[in-house]
Design a protein around this motif. Structure first.
Motif: not given
Length: 230
Positions: A9-18
């Protein structure tokens, strides 16, 4: 939720933010970057709250307070859906336009809203269970009353952010500017909005709860219903 799922989830959110930063950094939809980030904060905090965790009492309640201050930012995204009107979705014929850019922005806003809201509500139940256990009130009825109460407080927070334009950070930096508008905000329209948003959130929460319960393995459900033989 496993540690692997949390890191996913953390990784997905970081990618999504970018992604949304690169695509939506210009008005009028650049608000989605900040609002999605603020919505993620309570989700991350809920990863660190559990029954008996943190063990330190002061740290536990400090995390609960910080979570409660930021949690309204998560369902707040539901009210951002009104910004879809900026896309002028209807053509001159009164029908929805079939425009690639418009539907892409619709998709980005909807993904941020639904994913953040659903994960936030998972955290809401986790926090309610942790508080119930910490107070040694593990009855199901208390947990659900707590969820309803927290949801109502969250709706008040959404009203403050949406109509008074007071963000969470203002409460921390300038609390004196926060208290007066809060005392003067109560009106019939405000109460209707708060009540309706509370209902919307509870419908989301208990629908998610129903789906999660219905997907539980039959053997696990049966074992939960069995009582030890005496």
């Amino acid at each position: 939720m496993t540690q692997l799922n949390k890191w996913a989830i953390r990784t997905a959110f970081v990618v999504w933010f970018a992604f949304i930063y690169l695509y939506l950094r210009k008005p009028p939809f650049n608000f989605l970057v900040l609002n999605t980030f603020l919505a993620y904060i309570p989700i991350e905090l809920s990863f660190h709250i559990d029954i008996g965790k943190p063990k330190n009492v002061l740290l536990f309640w400090l995390l609960i307070i910080i979570w409660l201050l930021f949690y309204p930012n998560t369902p707040y995204l539901l009210t951002d859906l009104f910004h879809l009107s900026l896309l002028n979705p209807y053509g001159t014929d009164g029908l929805l336009r079939l425009d690639d850019i418009m539907w892409l922005k619709f998709t980005l806003l909807l993904i941020s809203t639904l994913v953040s809201t659903l994960l936030g509500m998972w955290g809401l139940e986790r926090v309610a269970e942790a508080i119930s256990a910490r107070l040694h009130l593990n009855q199901s009825i208390f947990k659900h009353l707590l969820i309803i109460g927290l949801t109502f407080v969250t709706s008040v927070g959404i009203f403050i952010g949406r109509f008074l334009r007071i963000h969470t950070i203002y409460l921390i930096l300038t609390p004196e500017l926060f208290i007066r508008p809060l005392l003067n905000m109560w009106s019939h329209s405000a109460m209707v909005f708060i009540l309706l948003l509370t209902i919307v959130q509870l419908v989301f929460f208990y629908t998610l709860k129903l789906v999660a319960t219905s997907r539980r393995p039959k053997s696990q459900s049966d074992s939960n219903q069995q009582t030890p033989a005496k």
